[in-house]
Scaffold this motif. Sequence first.
Motif, PDB file in Angstrom:
ATOM      1  N   ALA A 256       0.813  -1.224   0.000  1.00 31.41           N
ATOM      2  CA  ALA A 256       0.000   0.000   0.000  1.00 31.41           C
ATOM      3  C   ALA A 256       0.844   1.271   0.000  1.00 31.41           C
ATOM      4  N   GLY A 257       2.096   1.184  -0.447  1.00 29.36           N
ATOM      5  CA  GLY A 257       2.960   2.358  -0.496  1.00 29.36           C
ATOM      6  C   GLY A 257       3.541   2.750   0.840  1.00 29.36           C
ATOM      7  N   LYS A 258       3.513   1.856   1.833  1.00 27.82           N
ATOM      8  CA  LYS A 258       3.974   2.176   3.185  1.00 27.82           C
ATOM      9  C   LYS A 258       5.198   1.347   3.536  1.00 27.82           C
ATOM     10  N   PRO A 259       6.343   1.991   3.832  1.00 27.70           N
ATOM     11  CA  PRO A 259       7.556   1.235   4.168  1.00 27.70           C
ATOM     12  C   PRO A 259       7.369   0.278   5.333  1.00 27.70           C
ATOM     13  N   GLU A 260       6.621   0.694   6.347  1.00 25.76           N
ATOM     14  CA  GLU A 260       6.439  -0.173   7.518  1.00 25.76           C
ATOM     15  C   GLU A 260       5.659  -1.434   7.167  1.00 25.76           C
ATOM     16  N   ASP A 261       4.687  -1.313   6.246  1.00 27.10           N
ATOM     17  CA  ASP A 261       3.950  -2.497   5.806  1.00 27.10           C
ATOM     18  C   ASP A 261       4.845  -3.418   4.989  1.00 27.10           C
ATOM     19  N   ALA A 262       5.691  -2.833   4.157  1.00 30.19           N
ATOM     20  CA  ALA A 262       6.600  -3.635   3.335  1.00 30.19           C
ATOM     21  C   ALA A 262       7.528  -4.464   4.217  1.00 30.19           C
ATOM     22  N   VAL A 263       8.072  -3.874   5.265  1.00 28.27           N
ATOM     23  CA  VAL A 263       8.984  -4.589   6.166  1.00 28.27           C
ATOM     24  C   VAL A 263       8.246  -5.698   6.913  1.00 28.27           C
ATOM     25  N   ARG A 264       7.037  -5.406   7.371  1.00 24.65           N
ATOM     26  CA  ARG A 264       6.248  -6.435   8.063  1.00 24.65           C
ATOM     27  C   ARG A 264       5.962  -7.612   7.136  1.00 24.65           C
ATOM     28  N   LEU A 265       5.569  -7.323   5.908  1.00 22.90           N
ATOM     29  CA  LEU A 265       5.275  -8.378   4.947  1.00 22.90           C
ATOM     30  C   LEU A 265       6.519  -9.174   4.585  1.00 22.90           C
ATOM     31  N   ALA A 266       7.662  -8.490   4.508  1.00 24.36           N
ATOM     32  CA  ALA A 266       8.910  -9.189   4.217  1.00 24.36           C
ATOM     33  C   ALA A 266       9.215 -10.212   5.309  1.00 24.36           C
ATOM     34  N   GLY A 267       9.006  -9.822   6.549  1.00 22.14           N
ATOM     35  CA  GLY A 267       9.230 -10.751   7.649  1.00 22.14           C
ATOM     36  C   GLY A 267       8.314 -11.950   7.582  1.00 22.14           C
ATOM     37  N   GLU A 268       7.043 -11.722   7.253  1.00 22.75           N
ATOM     38  CA  GLU A 268       6.091 -12.829   7.144  1.00 22.75           C
ATOM     39  C   GLU A 268       6.470 -13.778   6.006  1.00 22.75           C
ATOM     40  N   LEU A 269       6.839 -13.229   4.877  1.00 21.11           N
ATOM     41  CA  LEU A 269       7.206 -14.061   3.734  1.00 21.11           C
ATOM     42  C   LEU A 269       8.449 -14.886   4.033  1.00 21.11           C
ATOM     43  N   LEU A 270       9.406 -14.274   4.680  1.00 19.73           N
ATOM     44  CA  LEU A 270      10.660 -14.954   4.959  1.00 19.73           C
ATOM     45  C   LEU A 270      10.497 -16.013   6.053  1.00 19.73           C
ATOM     46  N   ASN A 271       9.798 -15.667   7.114  1.00 19.64           N
ATOM     47  CA  ASN A 271       9.741 -16.548   8.282  1.00 19.64           C
ATOM     48  C   ASN A 271       8.596 -17.555   8.238  1.00 19.64           C
ATOM     49  N   SER A 272       7.438 -17.155   7.727  1.00 22.21           N
ATOM     50  CA  SER A 272       6.285 -18.047   7.705  1.00 22.21           C
ATOM     51  C   SER A 272       6.138 -18.796   6.387  1.00 22.21           C
ATOM     52  N   GLU A 273       6.407 -18.107   5.278  1.00 25.31           N
ATOM     53  CA  GLU A 273       6.213 -18.717   3.965  1.00 25.31           C
ATOM     54  C   GLU A 273       7.480 -19.358   3.409  1.00 25.31           C
ATOM     55  N   LYS A 274       8.622 -19.081   4.057  1.00 25.74           N
ATOM     56  CA  LYS A 274       9.898 -19.693   3.680  1.00 25.74           C
ATOM     57  C   LYS A 274      10.259 -19.452   2.215  1.00 25.74           C
ATOM     58  N   VAL A 275      10.086 -18.206   1.762  1.00 19.36           N
ATOM     59  CA  VAL A 275      10.466 -17.880   0.388  1.00 19.36           C
ATOM     60  C   VAL A 275      11.986 -17.919   0.244  1.00 19.36           C
ATOM     61  N   ALA A 276      12.442 -18.173  -0.985  1.00 17.68           N
ATOM     62  CA  ALA A 276      13.880 -18.244  -1.241  1.00 17.68           C
ATOM     63  C   ALA A 276      14.512 -16.869  -1.325  1.00 17.68           C
ATOM     64  N   LEU A 277      13.723 -15.862  -1.719  1.00 19.22           N
ATOM     65  CA  LEU A 277      14.224 -14.500  -1.855  1.00 19.22           C
ATOM     66  C   LEU A 277      13.057 -13.536  -1.902  1.00 19.22           C
ATOM     67  N   LEU A 278      13.374 -12.261  -1.764  1.00 18.91           N
ATOM     68  CA  LEU A 278      12.385 -11.190  -1.847  1.00 18.91           C
ATOM     69  C   LEU A 278      12.617 -10.386  -3.112  1.00 18.91           C
ATOM     70  N   ALA A 279      11.549  -9.787  -3.631  1.00 19.29           N
ATOM     71  CA  ALA A 279      11.655  -8.979  -4.845  1.00 19.29           C
ATOM     72  C   ALA A 279      10.601  -7.881  -4.798  1.00 19.29           C
ATOM     73  N   GLY A 280      10.712  -6.931  -5.732  1.00 18.15           N
ATOM     74  CA  GLY A 280       9.691  -5.910  -5.896  1.00 18.15           C
ATOM     75  C   GLY A 280      10.143  -4.527  -5.478  1.00 18.15           C
TER      76      GLY A 280
END
Length: 407
Positions: free
Chosen positions: A81-105
Amino acid sequence: MTADLPVLPRRAVLGGLAAAALARPAMAQGGPIRIGEINSYTAQPAFLGPYRNGWLLAQEQINAAGGVLGRPLETLFRDDAGKPEDAVRLAGELLNSEKVALLAGGYLSNVGLALGDFANQNKTLYAAGEPLTDALVWSKGNRYTFRLRPSTYMQAAMLVEEAAKLPAKRWAVVAPNYEYGQSAVRWFRELLQKAKPEVEFVGEQFPALGRIDAGATVQALERMRPDAIFNVTFGVDLLNFVRQGNTRGLFENRAVVSMLSGEPEYLEPLGEECPDGWIVTGYPRDTLEDPAHVAFRDAYRKRFNEAPKCGSVVGHDLMQAIAATIRRANALGTEALVDAFEGIRYATAYGTGEVEFRKIDHQATLGCFVGRTKLNGRVGGMVDWRYADGARYLPDDATVRSWRPQG
Protein backbone atom coordinates in the motif's frame (compact mmCIF):
# COMPACT_ATOMS: atom_id res chain seq x y z
CA MET A 1 -2.49 6.47 -9.99
CA THR A 2 -4.18 7.19 -13.30
CA ALA A 3 -7.70 6.72 -14.60
CA ASP A 4 -6.92 3.73 -16.84
CA LEU A 5 -6.61 1.28 -13.92
CA PRO A 6 -9.11 1.54 -11.04
CA VAL A 7 -7.97 1.02 -7.48
CA LEU A 8 -9.37 -2.35 -6.43
CA PRO A 9 -10.05 -3.49 -2.88
CA ARG A 10 -6.87 -4.90 -1.41
CA ARG A 11 -8.37 -8.34 -0.76
CA ALA A 12 -9.59 -8.59 -4.36
CA VAL A 13 -6.17 -7.67 -5.70
CA LEU A 14 -4.35 -10.23 -3.57
CA GLY A 15 -6.90 -12.93 -4.31
CA GLY A 16 -6.41 -12.43 -8.03
CA LEU A 17 -2.65 -12.46 -7.64
CA ALA A 18 -2.67 -15.69 -5.67
CA ALA A 19 -4.86 -17.43 -8.22
CA ALA A 20 -2.65 -16.33 -11.09
CA ALA A 21 0.51 -17.36 -9.28
CA LEU A 22 -0.81 -20.90 -8.71
CA ALA A 23 -1.60 -21.44 -12.40
CA ARG A 24 1.50 -23.47 -13.30
CA PRO A 25 2.24 -26.87 -14.84
CA ALA A 26 3.15 -29.80 -12.63
CA MET A 27 6.85 -30.53 -12.26
CA ALA A 28 8.33 -33.92 -11.59
CA GLN A 29 11.19 -32.89 -9.32
CA GLY A 30 10.45 -31.22 -5.99
CA GLY A 31 8.01 -28.56 -4.97
CA PRO A 32 7.89 -25.00 -6.28
CA ILE A 33 10.62 -22.45 -5.70
CA ARG A 34 8.82 -19.68 -3.85
CA ILE A 35 9.55 -15.99 -4.39
CA GLY A 36 8.13 -13.27 -2.14
CA GLU A 37 7.12 -10.20 -4.15
CA ILE A 38 6.14 -7.01 -2.32
CA ASN A 39 4.76 -3.96 -4.11
CA SER A 40 2.39 -1.00 -3.89
CA TYR A 41 -0.34 -2.58 -6.02
CA THR A 42 -3.33 -0.66 -4.71
CA ALA A 43 -1.42 2.61 -4.29
CA GLN A 44 0.28 2.67 -7.72
CA PRO A 45 -1.85 0.54 -10.08
CA ALA A 46 -0.97 2.31 -13.35
CA PHE A 47 2.56 0.93 -13.33
CA LEU A 48 2.15 -2.12 -11.12
CA GLY A 49 -0.83 -3.72 -12.87
CA PRO A 50 1.24 -4.08 -16.07
CA TYR A 51 4.31 -4.98 -13.97
CA ARG A 52 2.45 -7.89 -12.38
CA ASN A 53 1.27 -9.08 -15.78
CA GLY A 54 4.78 -8.95 -17.22
CA TRP A 55 6.09 -10.89 -14.22
CA LEU A 56 3.41 -13.56 -14.56
CA LEU A 57 3.99 -13.89 -18.31
CA ALA A 58 7.69 -14.56 -17.70
CA GLN A 59 6.89 -17.01 -14.90
CA GLU A 60 4.46 -18.91 -17.12
CA GLN A 61 7.00 -19.03 -19.95
CA ILE A 62 9.74 -20.32 -17.63
CA ASN A 63 7.50 -22.96 -16.07
CA ALA A 64 6.22 -24.09 -19.47
CA ALA A 65 9.85 -24.68 -20.47
CA GLY A 66 10.50 -26.89 -17.44
CA GLY A 67 10.98 -24.40 -14.64
CA VAL A 68 14.30 -23.84 -12.90
CA LEU A 69 16.39 -26.66 -11.47
CA GLY A 70 13.55 -28.95 -12.53
CA ARG A 71 11.07 -27.11 -10.29
CA PRO A 72 8.32 -24.57 -11.03
CA LEU A 73 8.55 -20.98 -9.88
CA GLU A 74 5.76 -19.72 -7.63
CA THR A 75 5.28 -16.10 -6.57
CA LEU A 76 3.60 -14.98 -3.38
CA PHE A 77 2.47 -11.41 -4.06
CA ARG A 78 1.90 -8.97 -1.23
CA ASP A 79 0.61 -5.37 -1.26
CA ASP A 80 2.49 -2.81 0.87
CA ALA A 81 0.00 0.00 0.00
CA GLY A 82 2.96 2.36 -0.50
CA LYS A 83 3.97 2.18 3.18
CA PRO A 84 7.56 1.24 4.17
CA GLU A 85 6.44 -0.17 7.52
CA ASP A 86 3.95 -2.50 5.81
CA ALA A 87 6.60 -3.63 3.33
CA VAL A 88 8.98 -4.59 6.17
CA ARG A 89 6.25 -6.43 8.06
CA LEU A 90 5.27 -8.38 4.95
CA ALA A 91 8.91 -9.19 4.22
CA GLY A 92 9.23 -10.75 7.65
CA GLU A 93 6.09 -12.83 7.14
CA LEU A 94 7.21 -14.06 3.73
CA LEU A 95 10.66 -14.95 4.96
CA ASN A 96 9.74 -16.55 8.28
CA SER A 97 6.28 -18.05 7.71
CA GLU A 98 6.21 -18.72 3.96
CA LYS A 99 9.90 -19.69 3.68
CA VAL A 100 10.47 -17.88 0.39
CA ALA A 101 13.88 -18.24 -1.24
CA LEU A 102 14.22 -14.50 -1.86
CA LEU A 103 12.38 -11.19 -1.85
CA ALA A 104 11.65 -8.98 -4.84
CA GLY A 105 9.69 -5.91 -5.90
CA GLY A 106 9.44 -2.38 -4.57
CA TYR A 107 8.15 0.70 -6.41
CA LEU A 108 8.49 3.85 -4.31
CA SER A 109 12.06 4.74 -3.37
CA ASN A 110 11.37 5.01 0.36
CA VAL A 111 9.80 1.54 0.33
CA GLY A 112 12.74 0.13 -1.62
CA LEU A 113 15.19 1.56 0.91
CA ALA A 114 13.25 -0.03 3.75
CA LEU A 115 13.30 -3.41 2.03
CA GLY A 116 17.00 -3.06 1.25
CA ASP A 117 17.73 -2.40 4.91
CA PHE A 118 15.58 -5.40 5.91
CA ALA A 119 17.47 -7.62 3.46
CA ASN A 120 20.80 -6.51 4.88
CA GLN A 121 19.77 -7.02 8.49
CA ASN A 122 18.23 -10.44 7.79
CA LYS A 123 20.84 -11.58 5.26
CA THR A 124 18.31 -12.41 2.56
CA LEU A 125 18.40 -11.58 -1.14
CA TYR A 126 16.28 -8.63 -2.29
CA ALA A 127 15.91 -8.05 -6.04
CA ALA A 128 14.46 -4.56 -6.52
CA GLY A 129 12.73 -3.79 -9.78
CA GLU A 130 11.60 -0.17 -9.81
CA PRO A 131 12.84 1.97 -6.87
CA LEU A 132 15.00 4.57 -8.61
CA THR A 133 16.86 6.15 -5.70
CA ASP A 134 20.63 5.95 -6.08
CA ALA A 135 20.99 5.32 -2.36
CA LEU A 136 19.65 1.80 -2.86
CA VAL A 137 22.89 0.65 -4.49
CA TRP A 138 25.33 3.39 -3.47
CA SER A 139 25.20 5.26 -0.15
CA LYS A 140 22.93 2.63 1.44
CA GLY A 141 23.91 -0.29 -0.77
CA ASN A 142 24.64 -3.69 0.74
CA ARG A 143 25.61 -7.23 -0.21
CA TYR A 144 22.04 -8.50 -0.37
CA THR A 145 20.31 -5.80 -2.46
CA PHE A 146 20.23 -5.58 -6.28
CA ARG A 147 18.37 -3.13 -8.54
CA LEU A 148 17.13 -3.50 -12.13
CA ARG A 149 15.94 -0.12 -13.43
CA PRO A 150 18.22 2.75 -14.43
CA SER A 151 18.45 5.04 -11.41
CA THR A 152 17.82 8.75 -11.03
CA TYR A 153 21.53 9.41 -11.64
CA MET A 154 21.48 7.36 -14.84
CA GLN A 155 18.28 8.86 -16.23
CA ALA A 156 19.38 12.38 -15.27
CA ALA A 157 22.64 11.81 -17.13
CA MET A 158 20.73 10.63 -20.21
CA LEU A 159 18.49 13.70 -20.16
CA VAL A 160 21.38 16.11 -19.50
CA GLU A 161 22.97 15.05 -22.78
CA GLU A 162 19.94 16.52 -24.55
CA ALA A 163 19.33 19.41 -22.14
CA ALA A 164 22.88 20.69 -22.61
CA LYS A 165 22.15 21.19 -26.34
CA LEU A 166 19.32 23.62 -25.60
CA PRO A 167 19.96 27.39 -25.61
CA ALA A 168 18.19 27.65 -22.23
CA LYS A 169 20.20 29.19 -19.39
CA ARG A 170 17.53 29.73 -16.72
CA TRP A 171 16.02 26.50 -15.38
CA ALA A 172 13.24 25.76 -12.91
CA VAL A 173 12.35 22.33 -11.50
CA VAL A 174 9.22 20.56 -10.28
CA ALA A 175 9.37 17.19 -8.54
CA PRO A 176 7.51 15.13 -5.92
CA ASN A 177 8.79 15.80 -2.42
CA TYR A 178 10.30 12.45 -1.48
CA GLU A 179 13.53 10.53 -2.12
CA TYR A 180 13.00 9.90 -5.85
CA GLY A 181 12.15 13.49 -6.72
CA GLN A 182 14.87 14.99 -4.55
CA SER A 183 17.51 12.65 -5.98
CA ALA A 184 16.47 13.29 -9.58
CA VAL A 185 16.66 17.07 -9.12
CA ARG A 186 20.01 16.87 -7.36
CA TRP A 187 21.65 14.90 -10.14
CA PHE A 188 20.07 16.83 -13.02
CA ARG A 189 21.22 20.12 -11.52
CA GLU A 190 24.73 18.87 -10.76
CA LEU A 191 25.30 17.14 -14.10
CA LEU A 192 23.83 19.95 -16.20
CA GLN A 193 25.91 22.63 -14.48
CA LYS A 194 28.99 20.48 -15.00
CA ALA A 195 28.19 20.11 -18.70
CA LYS A 196 27.12 23.76 -19.13
CA PRO A 197 28.53 26.00 -16.36
CA GLU A 198 26.61 29.10 -17.47
CA VAL A 199 23.28 27.47 -16.53
CA GLU A 200 21.49 28.73 -13.42
CA PHE A 201 18.57 27.23 -11.52
CA VAL A 202 16.14 30.00 -10.62
CA GLY A 203 13.63 28.10 -8.48
CA GLU A 204 11.97 24.83 -7.57
CA GLN A 205 8.64 23.36 -6.62
CA PHE A 206 8.35 20.18 -4.52
CA PRO A 207 4.66 19.23 -4.18
CA ALA A 208 3.65 16.24 -2.06
CA LEU A 209 3.39 13.00 -4.01
CA GLY A 210 -0.15 12.49 -5.28
CA ARG A 211 -1.35 15.81 -3.87
CA ILE A 212 -0.03 18.46 -6.24
CA ASP A 213 -1.83 21.81 -6.29
CA ALA A 214 -1.20 22.12 -9.99
CA GLY A 215 -2.60 25.63 -10.42
CA ALA A 216 -0.45 27.08 -7.66
CA THR A 217 2.59 25.11 -8.89
CA VAL A 218 2.22 26.41 -12.44
CA GLN A 219 1.79 29.99 -11.21
CA ALA A 220 4.91 29.70 -9.09
CA LEU A 221 6.94 28.37 -12.00
CA GLU A 222 5.67 31.10 -14.30
CA ARG A 223 6.77 33.77 -11.84
CA MET A 224 10.33 32.38 -12.01
CA ARG A 225 10.42 33.18 -15.76
CA PRO A 226 12.62 30.19 -16.64
CA ASP A 227 13.83 29.38 -20.14
CA ALA A 228 13.27 25.68 -19.47
CA ILE A 229 11.70 23.34 -16.90
CA PHE A 230 12.91 20.02 -15.53
CA ASN A 231 9.87 17.94 -14.53
CA VAL A 232 9.91 14.79 -12.38
CA THR A 233 6.17 14.45 -11.61
CA PHE A 234 4.37 11.34 -12.84
CA GLY A 235 0.96 9.70 -12.77
CA VAL A 236 -1.97 11.82 -11.63
CA ASP A 237 0.42 14.63 -10.61
CA LEU A 238 1.77 14.76 -14.15
CA LEU A 239 -1.74 14.79 -15.63
CA ASN A 240 -2.79 17.71 -13.42
CA PHE A 241 0.47 19.57 -14.03
CA VAL A 242 0.18 19.23 -17.81
CA ARG A 243 -3.49 20.24 -17.79
CA GLN A 244 -2.87 23.40 -15.78
CA GLY A 245 0.31 24.17 -17.69
CA ASN A 246 -1.51 23.94 -21.02
CA THR A 247 -4.38 26.08 -19.75
CA ARG A 248 -2.08 28.80 -18.42
CA GLY A 249 0.43 28.72 -21.30
CA LEU A 250 3.37 27.62 -19.15
CA PHE A 251 4.90 25.49 -21.88
CA GLU A 252 4.64 27.99 -24.72
CA ASN A 253 8.09 28.90 -26.09
CA ARG A 254 9.67 27.03 -23.19
CA ALA A 255 11.61 23.76 -23.28
CA VAL A 256 10.63 20.95 -20.93
CA VAL A 257 12.83 18.00 -19.98
CA SER A 258 10.89 15.30 -18.14
CA MET A 259 11.85 12.04 -16.42
CA LEU A 260 9.62 8.98 -17.06
CA SER A 261 7.02 10.97 -19.04
CA GLY A 262 7.53 8.90 -22.20
CA GLU A 263 6.37 5.71 -20.48
CA PRO A 264 2.96 4.65 -21.85
CA GLU A 265 1.38 4.33 -18.40
CA TYR A 266 1.98 8.06 -17.83
CA LEU A 267 1.90 9.37 -21.40
CA GLU A 268 -1.29 7.75 -22.71
CA PRO A 269 -3.62 9.06 -19.96
CA LEU A 270 -2.75 12.61 -21.10
CA GLY A 271 -4.75 11.93 -24.27
CA GLU A 272 -5.13 15.03 -26.45
CA GLU A 273 -3.47 17.12 -23.74
CA CYS A 274 -0.12 15.48 -24.49
CA PRO A 275 2.41 18.28 -25.09
CA ASP A 276 4.61 18.21 -28.19
CA GLY A 277 8.37 18.32 -28.02
CA TRP A 278 9.14 17.47 -24.41
CA ILE A 279 12.46 15.67 -24.02
CA VAL A 280 11.68 12.50 -22.05
CA THR A 281 12.82 9.09 -20.95
CA GLY A 282 10.31 6.38 -21.77
CA TYR A 283 9.35 3.32 -23.83
CA PRO A 284 8.46 3.68 -27.55
CA ARG A 285 6.51 0.42 -27.52
CA ASP A 286 4.74 0.71 -30.87
CA THR A 287 7.78 1.65 -32.96
CA LEU A 288 10.35 -0.62 -31.31
CA GLU A 289 10.64 -3.39 -33.89
CA ASP A 290 13.55 -5.55 -32.75
CA PRO A 291 12.42 -9.19 -33.21
CA ALA A 292 12.90 -10.04 -29.52
CA HIS A 293 10.76 -7.10 -28.48
CA VAL A 294 8.11 -7.87 -31.08
CA ALA A 295 7.90 -11.44 -29.73
CA PHE A 296 7.48 -10.11 -26.18
CA ARG A 297 4.90 -7.50 -27.26
CA ASP A 298 2.87 -10.08 -29.21
CA ALA A 299 2.98 -12.65 -26.40
CA TYR A 300 1.90 -10.05 -23.86
CA ARG A 301 -0.96 -8.83 -26.03
CA LYS A 302 -2.14 -12.40 -26.65
CA ARG A 303 -2.02 -13.25 -22.94
CA PHE A 304 -3.63 -10.08 -21.53
CA ASN A 305 -5.50 -8.61 -24.52
CA GLU A 306 -3.73 -5.28 -24.18
CA ALA A 307 -0.43 -3.69 -25.14
CA PRO A 308 2.44 -3.84 -22.63
CA LYS A 309 3.56 -0.83 -20.64
CA CYS A 310 7.00 0.01 -19.29
CA GLY A 311 6.03 -1.74 -16.07
CA SER A 312 5.38 -4.90 -18.09
CA VAL A 313 8.99 -4.94 -19.25
CA VAL A 314 10.28 -4.35 -15.72
CA GLY A 315 8.25 -7.24 -14.30
CA HIS A 316 9.18 -9.58 -17.14
CA ASP A 317 12.86 -8.66 -16.96
CA LEU A 318 13.11 -9.01 -13.19
CA MET A 319 11.59 -12.50 -13.27
CA GLN A 320 13.99 -13.50 -16.06
CA ALA A 321 16.97 -12.17 -14.10
CA ILE A 322 15.90 -14.06 -10.97
CA ALA A 323 15.48 -17.30 -12.92
CA ALA A 324 18.92 -16.86 -14.50
CA THR A 325 20.40 -16.30 -11.05
CA ILE A 326 18.88 -19.47 -9.59
CA ARG A 327 20.13 -21.49 -12.57
CA ARG A 328 23.62 -20.09 -12.14
CA ALA A 329 23.65 -20.69 -8.38
CA ASN A 330 22.28 -24.22 -8.83
CA ALA A 331 21.09 -23.83 -5.24
CA LEU A 332 18.68 -21.79 -3.12
CA GLY A 333 20.91 -20.71 -0.24
CA THR A 334 21.07 -16.93 0.14
CA GLU A 335 24.85 -16.63 -0.10
CA ALA A 336 24.96 -18.80 -3.22
CA LEU A 337 22.18 -16.72 -4.79
CA VAL A 338 23.94 -13.44 -3.98
CA ASP A 339 27.21 -14.70 -5.45
CA ALA A 340 25.36 -15.82 -8.58
CA PHE A 341 23.48 -12.52 -8.95
CA GLU A 342 26.75 -10.57 -9.06
CA GLY A 343 27.60 -10.33 -12.75
CA ILE A 344 24.52 -12.27 -13.95
CA ARG A 345 23.38 -11.48 -17.48
CA TYR A 346 19.93 -11.86 -19.05
CA ALA A 347 18.27 -10.74 -22.30
CA THR A 348 15.89 -7.79 -21.85
CA ALA A 349 12.40 -7.78 -23.35
CA TYR A 350 13.32 -4.45 -24.98
CA GLY A 351 15.27 -6.51 -27.50
CA THR A 352 18.37 -4.35 -27.01
CA GLY A 353 20.65 -7.21 -25.97
CA GLU A 354 21.94 -8.52 -22.68
CA VAL A 355 21.85 -6.69 -19.37
CA GLU A 356 24.38 -7.28 -16.58
CA PHE A 357 24.05 -6.77 -12.83
CA ARG A 358 27.38 -5.21 -11.92
CA LYS A 359 29.36 -6.91 -9.18
CA ILE A 360 30.71 -3.65 -7.76
CA ASP A 361 27.37 -2.05 -6.87
CA HIS A 362 24.61 -4.52 -7.88
CA GLN A 363 23.16 -2.03 -10.35
CA ALA A 364 21.89 -3.46 -13.64
CA THR A 365 23.05 -1.95 -16.93
CA LEU A 366 19.49 -1.83 -18.29
CA GLY A 367 19.00 1.44 -20.14
CA CYS A 368 15.96 3.32 -21.35
CA PHE A 369 14.85 5.32 -24.34
CA VAL A 370 15.30 9.05 -24.75
CA GLY A 371 13.16 10.93 -27.24
CA ARG A 372 10.47 13.61 -27.63
CA THR A 373 6.75 13.56 -27.01
CA LYS A 374 4.41 13.87 -29.96
CA LEU A 375 0.62 13.96 -30.14
CA ASN A 376 -0.60 11.51 -32.78
CA GLY A 377 -4.34 11.87 -33.21
CA ARG A 378 -5.77 11.58 -29.72
CA VAL A 379 -2.86 9.96 -27.91
CA GLY A 380 0.75 10.85 -27.27
CA GLY A 381 3.81 8.84 -28.16
CA MET A 382 7.59 9.06 -28.41
CA VAL A 383 9.39 10.13 -31.59
CA ASP A 384 13.04 10.71 -32.53
CA TRP A 385 14.04 8.24 -29.84
CA ARG A 386 17.27 6.41 -29.17
CA TYR A 387 18.19 3.66 -26.74
CA ALA A 388 20.54 4.87 -24.03
CA ASP A 389 22.56 1.87 -22.83
CA GLY A 390 22.67 2.01 -19.05
CA ALA A 391 26.31 0.91 -18.94
CA ARG A 392 27.32 4.24 -20.51
CA TYR A 393 25.69 6.28 -17.75
CA LEU A 394 27.16 4.66 -14.67
CA PRO A 395 30.05 6.08 -12.61
CA ASP A 396 33.43 4.37 -12.72
CA ASP A 397 34.59 1.91 -10.10
CA ALA A 398 36.62 4.43 -8.12
CA THR A 399 33.63 6.75 -7.80
CA VAL A 400 31.35 3.90 -6.75
CA ARG A 401 33.80 2.85 -4.04
CA SER A 402 33.79 6.39 -2.67
CA TRP A 403 29.98 6.40 -2.52
CA ARG A 404 29.21 2.85 -1.40
CA PRO A 405 29.91 1.41 2.07
CA GLN A 406 32.73 -1.14 1.95
CA GLY A 407 32.78 -4.51 3.64
